[in-house]
Design an enzyme around this catalytic site. Structure first.
Site, PDB file in Angstrom:
ATOM      1  N   HIS A 260      40.308  29.094  34.930  1.00  0.00           N
ATOM      2  CA  HIS A 260      41.288  28.055  35.375  1.00  0.00           C
ATOM      3  C   HIS A 260      42.735  28.629  35.063  1.00  0.00           C
ATOM      4  O   HIS A 260      42.798  29.596  34.141  1.00  0.00           O
ATOM      5  CB  HIS A 260      41.123  26.794  34.381  1.00  0.00           C
ATOM      6  CG  HIS A 260      41.740  25.502  34.890  1.00  0.00           C
ATOM      7  ND1 HIS A 260      43.160  25.297  34.902  1.00  0.00           N
ATOM      8  CD2 HIS A 260      41.464  24.590  35.494  1.00  0.00           C
ATOM      9  CE1 HIS A 260      43.530  24.253  35.283  1.00  0.00           C
ATOM     10  NE2 HIS A 260      42.431  23.709  36.134  1.00  0.00           N
ATOM     11  N   ASP A 314      34.654  21.619  37.580  1.00  0.00           N
ATOM     12  CA  ASP A 314      33.474  21.795  38.366  1.00  0.00           C
ATOM     13  C   ASP A 314      32.235  22.358  38.238  1.00  0.00           C
ATOM     14  O   ASP A 314      31.245  22.278  38.900  1.00  0.00           O
ATOM     15  CB  ASP A 314      34.130  22.647  39.786  1.00  0.00           C
ATOM     16  CG  ASP A 314      35.421  21.881  40.596  1.00  0.00           C
ATOM     17  OD1 ASP A 314      36.426  22.621  40.374  1.00  0.00           O
ATOM     18  OD2 ASP A 314      35.305  20.858  40.784  1.00  0.00           O
TER      19      ASP A 314
HETATM   20  C1  SDX Z   1      40.110  23.219  40.010  1.00  0.00           C
HETATM   21  O1  SDX Z   1      44.777  23.681  39.057  1.00  0.00           O
HETATM   22  C2  SDX Z   1      43.891  22.811  38.898  1.00  0.00           C
HETATM   23  O2  SDX Z   1      44.216  21.949  37.842  1.00  0.00           O
HETATM   24  C3  SDX Z   1      42.756  22.764  39.440  1.00  0.00           C
HETATM   25  C4  SDX Z   1      41.739  21.489  39.081  1.00  0.00           C
HETATM   26  C5  SDX Z   1      42.172  20.350  39.195  1.00  0.00           C
HETATM   27  O3  SDX Z   1      41.706  19.333  38.489  1.00  0.00           O
HETATM   28  O4  SDX Z   1      43.036  20.075  40.209  1.00  0.00           O
HETATM   29  O5  SDX Z   1      41.545  21.968  37.482  1.00  0.00           O
HETATM   30  C6  SDX Z   1      40.380  21.749  39.730  1.00  0.00           C
HETATM   31  O6  SDX Z   1      40.250  23.626  41.193  1.00  0.00           O
HETATM   32  C7  SDX Z   1      39.149  24.025  38.867  1.00  0.00           C
HETATM   33  C8  SDX Z   1      38.827  25.362  39.496  1.00  0.00           C
HETATM   34  C9  SDX Z   1      37.805  25.354  40.302  1.00  0.00           C
HETATM   35  N1  SDX Z   1      37.554  26.804  41.075  1.00  0.00           N
HETATM   36  C10 SDX Z   1      36.577  27.517  40.645  1.00  0.00           C
HETATM   37  O7  SDX Z   1      35.737  27.354  39.720  1.00  0.00           O
HETATM   38  C11 SDX Z   1      36.486  28.934  41.364  1.00  0.00           C
HETATM   39  C12 SDX Z   1      36.425  30.021  40.322  1.00  0.00           C
HETATM   40  N2  SDX Z   1      37.575  30.116  39.629  1.00  0.00           N
HETATM   41  C13 SDX Z   1      38.370  31.403  39.830  1.00  0.00           C
HETATM   42  O8  SDX Z   1      38.748  31.604  41.020  1.00  0.00           O
HETATM   43  C14 SDX Z   1      39.831  31.233  38.981  1.00  0.00           C
HETATM   44  O9  SDX Z   1      39.360  31.257  37.773  1.00  0.00           O
HETATM   45  C15 SDX Z   1      40.899  30.249  39.396  1.00  0.00           C
HETATM   46  C16 SDX Z   1      41.119  30.407  40.906  1.00  0.00           C
HETATM   47  C17 SDX Z   1      40.320  28.897  39.119  1.00  0.00           C
HETATM   48  C18 SDX Z   1      42.168  30.549  38.717  1.00  0.00           C
HETATM   49  O10 SDX Z   1      42.248  31.862  38.948  1.00  0.00           O
HETATM   50  P1  SDX Z   1      43.824  32.604  38.525  1.00  0.00           P
HETATM   51  O11 SDX Z   1      44.629  31.900  37.464  1.00  0.00           O
HETATM   52  O12 SDX Z   1      44.483  32.744  39.911  1.00  0.00           O
HETATM   53  O13 SDX Z   1      43.291  33.875  37.955  1.00  0.00           O
HETATM   54  P2  SDX Z   1      42.751  35.115  38.633  1.00  0.00           P
HETATM   55  O14 SDX Z   1      41.732  34.991  39.993  1.00  0.00           O
HETATM   56  O15 SDX Z   1      43.938  36.144  38.998  1.00  0.00           O
HETATM   57  O16 SDX Z   1      41.940  35.724  37.584  1.00  0.00           O
HETATM   58  C19 SDX Z   1      42.470  36.530  36.464  1.00  0.00           C
HETATM   59  C20 SDX Z   1      41.143  37.355  35.857  1.00  0.00           C
HETATM   60  C21 SDX Z   1      40.818  38.417  36.963  1.00  0.00           C
HETATM   61  O17 SDX Z   1      40.252  39.226  36.243  1.00  0.00           O
HETATM   62  P3  SDX Z   1      41.172  40.808  36.357  1.00  0.00           P
HETATM   63  O18 SDX Z   1      41.212  41.249  37.891  1.00  0.00           O
HETATM   64  O19 SDX Z   1      42.401  40.543  35.773  1.00  0.00           O
HETATM   65  O20 SDX Z   1      40.236  41.573  35.874  1.00  0.00           O
HETATM   66  O21 SDX Z   1      40.199  36.548  35.286  1.00  0.00           O
HETATM   67  C22 SDX Z   1      38.872  36.776  36.372  1.00  0.00           C
HETATM   68  C23 SDX Z   1      39.710  37.508  37.701  1.00  0.00           C
HETATM   69  O22 SDX Z   1      38.651  38.362  38.114  1.00  0.00           O
HETATM   70  N3  SDX Z   1      38.352  35.473  36.747  1.00  0.00           N
HETATM   71  C24 SDX Z   1      37.093  35.279  36.944  1.00  0.00           C
HETATM   72  C25 SDX Z   1      36.955  33.990  36.915  1.00  0.00           C
HETATM   73  N4  SDX Z   1      37.995  33.423  37.204  1.00  0.00           N
HETATM   74  C26 SDX Z   1      38.933  34.506  37.101  1.00  0.00           C
HETATM   75  N5  SDX Z   1      36.162  36.396  36.819  1.00  0.00           N
HETATM   76  C27 SDX Z   1      34.833  35.661  36.944  1.00  0.00           C
HETATM   77  N6  SDX Z   1      34.495  34.506  37.316  1.00  0.00           N
HETATM   78  C28 SDX Z   1      35.625  33.502  37.574  1.00  0.00           C
HETATM   79  N7  SDX Z   1      35.232  32.346  37.562  1.00  0.00           N
END
Ligand code: SDX
Length: 377
Positions: A260, A314
C-alpha cells in the site's frame, strides 16, 4: 530528478480534507474522526454514507429521511437497462457500470453543480442506483431479466436480493454491509483523486463518478480484489503457497492484495475482513481460499513485512464475496458501490472551494526542431 517532482505524487498533498484520515504507521483509518472498526460494529453503510457526505452522524429523523430518499430512488430508467442489453455479455462489469453511470446523467438535471438541492439528489441517485446497475448487469449478461429493487429492503439486503431474487441469510446482510463500510472511503486514493480532477472542471457528478470508476478498475487499485481470488484459485492448495510466493517474488512480480502507498503495517480493513471471514465460515462452512490466503500471508510476510508490505483491503474481501456465490468479476463493482459515497463526499468538499486541478510538468523533450518534409525522412 528535480526535487519537486514525485512519481505518482507520492506523499504530495492534493487537497485539504476533513472526510477521512489514515495513519499508515499505526494502521488507523477514521471516517470523520470515527474509527472504521467502530462504524462496522455500530453503524450501517447508509448511516456511514451520510456521515461521509455531511460530516456528522444523522439524527433519527435525518437517518429516516436519508434512508427513505435512497430506498425510493433505486430504480433505473428502462433506457439504462436497454443500454446494458446492447453491451457484449462477456464485457467486464466495471465497463458496463462506467457506461451506465456516464449515461445516467443524461436523464437528470445534475449539470448545475452550484445548487445544493440538485447536488443532494444527484448524490442520492448515484448511491441508490449503482447497486441496481451492478445487479442488473449480473443478470442481463446471463440472459436473465433484472430483478426490480425492493423499497422495503435495507440497502445491503436489497442488493443481494437483486442478484438472486432470494432474501439473503441475515448474517450475510450484516457482513456485506460491513464490507461496504470498509470500502466506502480512503483519503486521496487514485479513484478519488481522479474524480476530484474531473470535479474541479465543474463537470456534473455522474461524469465525476464515471471517471472514478475508470480509475478504480485497474489491478493496482480496486481491480486487485478480483486478481487475489484468481491467484488463490491458481495456487489451489496451501501446500503450494510457498512455492508460488517465492516464484512471484523471484520474478519481481507483485503479489495482488499486498502492499500500500500509505500503510506500512497491515491494513486495518484487512484485519476486520478476516474477522468477517471467520464469522461467515463459522456459520456457513469453511472456504478453501481462506486457508490458502492465510498461508500466502504467512509465507509472503517472511519476505515482505520487513519492507512494510502487508495485506491490504483487497486481500480478504473477495473470499467473502466468493463464499456468498458472487461472481469474481463483480468484486470491483462492489468496491465501486461502496466507494461512490467517498467519491461524492470529496466532490461536495471540493465544490466548497474549487480550484481547477492543473499541475505542471518537467519537460524532457527537445526545442526548435526543424520540420522534415516526408520525402526526406
Ligand atoms: C487499493 O490508495 C489507496 O488508499 C487504495 C485503496 C483504497 O481504499 O482506495 O487502499 C485500495 O487500491 C489497495 C491496493 C490494491 N493493489 C494491490 O494489491 C496491487 C499490488 N500492490 C502493489 O501494486 C503496490 O503495493 C501498490 C500499487 C498498492 C502501492 O505501490 P507503491 O506505493 O507505488 O510502491 P511501489 O510499487 O513503488 O513498490 C515499492 C517497493 C517495490 O520494491 P523495489 O522495486 O523498491 O525493490 O515495494 C515492492 C515493489 O516491488 N512492492 C511489492 C508489492 N507492493 C510493493 N512487492 C511485491 N508484492 C507487492 N504487492
Amino acid at each position: 530528478m528535480p526535487h519537486d517532482f514525485m512519481p505518482g505524487l507520492a506523499g504530495v498533498p492534493a487537497a485539504t480534507s476533513s472526510i477521512s484520515d489514515v495513519d499508515g504507521q499505526q494502521g488507523v483509518l477514521e471516517y470523520r474522526g470515527i474509527r472504521v472498526e467502530e462504524l462496522c460494529a455500530q453503524s450501517s453503510f447508509l448511516e456511514t454514507s451520510y456521515l461521509l457526505l455531511f460530516g456528522r452522524l444523522p439524527a433519527a429523523s435525518q437517518l429516516e429521511q436519508w434512508t427513505s430518499d435512497i430506498s425510493h430512488h433505486r430504480r433505473v430508467k428502462f433506457r439504462i437497462v436497454d443500454l446494458l442489453k446492447c453491451l457484449p455479455e462477456h464485457g467486464h462489469p466495471m465497463d458496463a457500470l462506467q457506461a451506465a453511470v456516464a449515461a445516467l446523467g443524461m436523464f437528470y438535471p445534475g449539470r448545475q453543480v452550484k445548487d445544493a438541492e440538485t447536488n443532494y439528489w444527484s448524490a442520492v441517485r448515484l448511491i441508490a442506483k449503482l447497486p441496481t446497475i451492478v445487479a442488473a448487469w449480473a443478470r442481463l449478461r446471463h440472459g436473465d431479466d433484472p430483478i426490480p429493487p425492493q423499497d422495503d429492503l435495507e440497502f445491503s439486503e436489497n442488493f443481494l436480493y437483486m442478484l438472486t431474487e432470494r432474501r439473503p441469510h441475515p448474517l450475510w446482510k450484516e457482513i456485506f454491509d460491513d464490507c461496504l463500510i470498509l470500502h466506502a472511503e480512503h483519503t486521496m486514493n487514485a479513484s478519488t483523486f481522479t474524480g476530484l480532477v474531473t470535479a474541479s472542471t465543474l463537470a456534473d457528478p455522474y461524469t465525476v463518478v464515471a471517471s472514478s470508476i475508470g480509475a478504480l478498475k485497474g489491478p493496482l487499485h480496486g481491480g486487485a480484489n478480483e486478481e487475489v481470488v484468481q491467484m488463490l484459485r491458481e495456487i489451489a492448495s496451501p501446500d503450494h503457497a510457498q512455492a508460488y510466493v517465492e516464484q512471484q517474488l523471484a520474478a519481481r512480480r507483485k503479489l495482488m492484495g499486498f502492499g500500500h502507498r500509505v500503510y506500512k503495517v497491515k491494513d486495518p480493513r484487512a484485519t476486520v475482513l478476516q474477522r468477517l471471514c471467520e464469522r461467515l465460515f463459522q456459520e456457513c462452512g469453511p472456504s478453501p481460499l481462506y486457508t490458502i490466503a492465510l498461508e500466502v500471508e504467512r509465507t509472503a510476510g517472511e519476505s515482505l513485512n520487513g519492507k512494510g508490505i502487508y495485506p491490504n483491503v483487497d486481500f480478504y474481501s473477495g473470499i467473502i464475496y466468493d463464499k456468498m456465490g458472487i461472481d469474481v468479476n463483480l468484486f470491483t463493482p462492489l468496491f465501486a458501490m461502496a466507494r461512490v459515497s467517498g467519491w461524492l463526499a470529496h466532490w461536495l468538499e471540493q465544490l466548497q472551494e474549487n480550484k481547477l486541478f492543473r499541475p505542471d510538468q518537467i519537460y524532457s523533450g527537445e526545442h526548435n526542431r526543424p520540420y522534415v518534409p516526408l520525402a526526406q525522412r
